[in-house]
Design a protein around this motif. Structure first.
Motif, PDB file in Angstrom:
ATOM      1  N   ASN A   6       0.800  -1.224   0.000  1.00 52.46           N
ATOM      2  CA  ASN A   6       0.000   0.000   0.000  1.00 52.46           C
ATOM      3  C   ASN A   6       0.832   1.273   0.000  1.00 52.46           C
ATOM      4  OD1 ASN A   6      -2.475  -1.533   0.202  1.00 52.46           O
ATOM      5  ND2 ASN A   6      -1.841  -1.990   2.315  1.00 52.46           N
ATOM      6  N   ASP A   7       2.121   1.135  -0.342  1.00 48.80           N
ATOM      7  CA  ASP A   7       2.984   2.320  -0.345  1.00 48.80           C
ATOM      8  C   ASP A   7       2.800   3.164  -1.603  1.00 48.80           C
ATOM      9  OD1 ASP A   7       4.084   1.819   2.109  1.00 48.80           O
ATOM     10  OD2 ASP A   7       5.915   0.867   1.343  1.00 48.80           O
ATOM     11  N   GLY A   8       2.110   2.599  -2.592  1.00 41.90           N
ATOM     12  CA  GLY A   8       1.918   3.356  -3.836  1.00 41.90           C
ATOM     13  C   GLY A   8       3.113   3.273  -4.778  1.00 41.90           C
ATOM     14  N   ILE A   9       4.085   2.454  -4.413  1.00 44.18           N
ATOM     15  CA  ILE A   9       5.237   2.218  -5.294  1.00 44.18           C
ATOM     16  C   ILE A   9       5.481   0.715  -5.359  1.00 44.18           C
ATOM     17  CG2 ILE A   9       6.339   4.456  -4.835  1.00 44.18           C
ATOM     18  CD1 ILE A   9       8.161   3.084  -2.815  1.00 44.18           C
ATOM     19  N   GLY A  10       6.359   0.302  -6.272  1.00 47.86           N
ATOM     20  CA  GLY A  10       6.685  -1.114  -6.383  1.00 47.86           C
ATOM     21  C   GLY A  10       8.002  -1.434  -5.692  1.00 47.86           C
ATOM     22  N   TYR A  11       8.148  -2.709  -5.346  1.00 45.03           N
ATOM     23  CA  TYR A  11       9.402  -3.189  -4.760  1.00 45.03           C
ATOM     24  C   TYR A  11       9.790  -4.488  -5.447  1.00 45.03           C
ATOM     25  CZ  TYR A  11       8.268  -0.086  -0.828  1.00 45.03           C
ATOM     26  OH  TYR A  11       7.965   0.997  -0.057  1.00 45.03           O
ATOM     27  N   PHE A  12      11.047  -4.763  -5.485  1.00 45.67           N
ATOM     28  CA  PHE A  12      11.436  -6.123  -5.896  1.00 45.67           C
ATOM     29  C   PHE A  12      12.736  -6.516  -5.229  1.00 45.67           C
ATOM     30  CE2 PHE A  12      13.022  -3.279  -9.300  1.00 45.67           C
ATOM     31  CZ  PHE A  12      14.340  -3.667  -9.455  1.00 45.67           C
ATOM     32  N   ARG A  13      12.932  -7.814  -5.130  1.00 44.79           N
ATOM     33  CA  ARG A  13      14.254  -8.296  -4.720  1.00 44.79           C
ATOM     34  C   ARG A  13      14.655  -9.445  -5.632  1.00 44.79           C
ATOM     35  NH1 ARG A  13      13.606 -12.145   0.447  1.00 44.79           N
ATOM     36  NH2 ARG A  13      11.385 -12.585   0.246  1.00 44.79           N
ATOM     37  N   GLU A  14      15.856  -9.360  -6.091  1.00 46.11           N
ATOM     38  CA  GLU A  14      16.426 -10.392  -6.960  1.00 46.11           C
ATOM     39  C   GLU A  14      17.733 -10.794  -6.307  1.00 46.11           C
ATOM     40  OE1 GLU A  14      16.645  -8.354 -10.708  1.00 46.11           O
ATOM     41  OE2 GLU A  14      14.487  -8.507 -11.068  1.00 46.11           O
ATOM     42  N   ILE A  15      17.749 -12.007  -5.801  1.00 46.79           N
ATOM     43  CA  ILE A  15      18.883 -12.430  -4.981  1.00 46.79           C
ATOM     44  C   ILE A  15      19.453 -13.720  -5.546  1.00 46.79           C
ATOM     45  CG2 ILE A  15      19.571 -13.178  -2.661  1.00 46.79           C
ATOM     46  CD1 ILE A  15      17.036 -11.377  -1.795  1.00 46.79           C
ATOM     47  N   VAL A  16      20.728 -13.707  -5.820  1.00 47.75           N
ATOM     48  CA  VAL A  16      21.387 -14.945  -6.260  1.00 47.75           C
ATOM     49  C   VAL A  16      22.575 -15.200  -5.339  1.00 47.75           C
ATOM     50  CG1 VAL A  16      20.645 -14.668  -8.658  1.00 47.75           C
ATOM     51  CG2 VAL A  16      22.883 -13.793  -7.956  1.00 47.75           C
ATOM     52  N   ILE A  17      22.797 -16.477  -5.085  1.00 44.43           N
ATOM     53  CA  ILE A  17      23.811 -16.855  -4.093  1.00 44.43           C
ATOM     54  C   ILE A  17      24.742 -17.899  -4.712  1.00 44.43           C
ATOM     55  CG2 ILE A  17      24.144 -17.608  -1.699  1.00 44.43           C
ATOM     56  CD1 ILE A  17      21.288 -16.753  -1.097  1.00 44.43           C
ATOM     57  N   PRO A  18      25.643 -17.450  -5.587  1.00 42.08           N
ATOM     58  CA  PRO A  18      26.544 -18.399  -6.253  1.00 42.08           C
ATOM     59  C   PRO A  18      27.625 -18.908  -5.303  1.00 42.08           C
ATOM     60  CG  PRO A  18      27.097 -16.150  -6.885  1.00 42.08           C
ATOM     61  CD  PRO A  18      25.843 -16.068  -6.047  1.00 42.08           C
ATOM     62  N   ARG A  19      28.010 -20.147  -5.523  1.00 45.27           N
ATOM     63  CA  ARG A  19      29.158 -20.691  -4.796  1.00 45.27           C
ATOM     64  C   ARG A  19      30.455 -20.115  -5.375  1.00 45.27           C
ATOM     65  NH1 ARG A  19      25.787 -25.040  -5.450  1.00 45.27           N
ATOM     66  NH2 ARG A  19      26.902 -25.622  -7.354  1.00 45.27           N
ATOM     67  N   ALA A  20      31.540 -20.350  -4.680  1.00 41.64           N
ATOM     68  CA  ALA A  20      32.825 -19.768  -5.094  1.00 41.64           C
ATOM     69  C   ALA A  20      33.239 -20.216  -6.495  1.00 41.64           C
ATOM     70  CB  ALA A  20      33.918 -20.134  -4.093  1.00 41.64           C
TER      71      ALA A  20
END
Lengths: 349, 349
Positions: A124-138
């Motif tokens: 309900n903030d009137g804006i959008g959010y996103f999260r894009e998370i990647v967790i690669p190994r070494a």
């Protein structure tokens, strides 16, 4: 000269390199090094999407995310960017890098962070959010720098810079800098799926990725560049770069480019800095390779880079590329337009 | 779709391809096929070098060589070219292809041929001669055609054309079409040496090669091309091609290009035909690869080709590339200027 693949990440090969052992690159470049304690890194892109008239709210949201990085177990490095996408929305992205996925988990699961993200208020903030998370190994990421100090991005959470490395200056060298390329082609499996929500309806949408989605961050920093280098960047490189990045953003789908954002760094108040990078998600590394080695815009960037690289002083060029397992990816969108990030190419299930 | 490597030339790999098994090239191309009876082919370039005022003598010499191809055991295919080199000399080259090295030996050792070539009269004709002969085994050469009929060059002494092949459309694909690339990197060993004579003094000069000298013949045929395709060739491709070929001719030495001649086909009377090709000798295939995949002129040719290839009707583009053992090479020069062919980069011993 040494291999881009660090000693402790070497293993008996089942796949050979393109180059022979005596290959000598035409100029020097370097990669980031970390000792064996670095097992896996977190690259977490937190986005705020908004129409211009909501800039004040968006700025506050971005600042809130940045402030949350100061909580216990926050990232060791972060930066902030701005870009306008091809749907006319502005976006702030705050990217954080953790050297320890455990710390990231503790941070994200802390009440302050997870409650904020999971709260219905975000709807309900009137804006959008996103999260894009990647967790690669070494063994699932590689870096390449045309400079040796103050490494940006993932390099900032690593320990050191390499000696001159061998695997660069030829097509396919990015792949061959991945430790996992010694035994694995990093092929894609499966497709992107919407596993929760409906992009057309807004609200929360979760996208399920697949193994070996490839993330490239490819950057330019002209903060300390003199007039001559700025001219080089703006006149010789940027036009091709911009054309190539626009092409990938708008027409990349057919080539296996899921999302492409050419972003400009900003400070905490949203003021533009003289730093930019591209954030590209690809179905797999081979799709990225095919584009990079055959598209006129990228070939122009590449030949210009080849021409000028040995003379570069303060124009800092680099990239980092990773692949990750589906289980080590999170793609969540809250009230973002349906062309955002992984949503565009994801199938409803 | 099938592999460029014919079934009877497959073997267990010790070296892997760049591409994965499911790779699909962006458009169709084809290679020449021959059955197991083709074990080794002879590519014999016989040259006549002259100043313009000796054209009449040179033309006769060229015609003599062509006529000698009609003797017993002559080549199954040949063509004739003309070019002016960067020392201001004109050159006719007659190239013959034999499918059977035994036949070539019998032909060359016949009295008519060997006596003519070995005669002291050749030293006193007032013009220069050369022969550059390489005899690659079946696993030491590859071809690539953007058309399927009337194959030029080595393709004309082979049996058939393949189905659509997989190994093309990416850098490194030429290498991966070589059957020997399954197990061998085709590295150069040693250097070019003058083993007889002195280039500065003229007379007969023999150059000793080394393993894996790489010969590329890369051609264009616009005999039947319509106006639109001629325009494409002359306006879109030729300027870059000419610049690239001039660069290799004049500045290729530092990159490992021993000799580069951009030649135009002629008929038996020396009249220009609408067919051209480049004849390039390289220290090794990897040197050729590095140039091809990084030099702006070649990248421009390549991207133009990518753009137009699916629409080509009668503009015929192709290449053939071979490597050969030192023992299967002959480089002889008679009264040629010291910049000719392999002499330029050969060391006196």
């Amino acid at each position: 000269m040494e291999s881009a693949i660090d000693k402790h990440l070497k293993c008996p090969r089942t796949l050979s390199r393109r180059i022979h052992d005596e290959y000598e690159p035409p100029f020097a470049m370097w990669v980031a090094r970390a000792d064996e304690s670095l097992q896996q890194v977190v690259m977490a892109y937190f986005g705020v999407q908004f129409k211009s008239e909501q800039k004040a709210i968006a700025l506050k949201a971005m600042q809130h995310i940045v402030q949350s990085f100061s909580l216990d177990n926050g990232p060791q490095n972060h930066d902030i960017t701005h870009h306008t996408d091809n749907q006319g929305y502005e976006n702030y992205i705050v990217v954080g890098y953790w050297r320890d996925p455990g710390a990231y988990c503790r941070w994200f699961r802390s009440t302050e962070v997870s409650h904020w993200w999971d709260s219905d208020e975000r709807l309900n903030d009137g804006i959008g959010y996103f999260r894009e998370i990647v967790i690669p190994r070494a063994d699932q990421f590689e870096t390449l720098y045309a400079f040796k100090e103050d490494l940006p991005g993932v390099g900032a959470v690593m320990d050191d810079i390499s000696d001159d490395i061998q695997e660069h200056g030829y097509w396919g060298s990015a792949r061959e800098r991945f430790p996992i390329s010694q035994t694995d082609r990093m092929l894609a499996n499966g497709e992107l799926h919407i596993i929760s929500g409906d992009p057309e309806k807004g609200g929360r949408v979760l996208v399920q990725g697949h193994d070996n989605i490839t993330l490239i961050r490819s950057g330019q920093d002209w903060v300390n560049a003199d007039e001559k280098e700025r001219e080089l960047y703006f006149n010789e490189m940027l036009p091709s770069l911009q054309a190539g990045m626009d092409f990938l953003r708008d027409e990349g789908q057919a080539l296996g480019c899921y999302s492409n954002r050419f972003v400009r760094n900003v400070d905490i108040d949203g003021n533009l800095l003289d730093i930019a990078y591209d954030i590209g998600y690809w179905r797999s590394l081979d799709k990225l390779e095919r584009w990079a080695e055959s598209h006129p815009t990228h070939l122009r960037i590449f030949t210009t880079f080849f021409k000028v690289v040995t003379g570069l002083q303060n124009l800092r060029l680099y990239h980092e590329v990773s692949v990750s397992d589906a289980k080590n990816q999170v793609f969540e969108y809250i009230n973002c337009h349906p062309q955002t990030g992984m949503m565009r190419d994801a199938q409803m299930t």
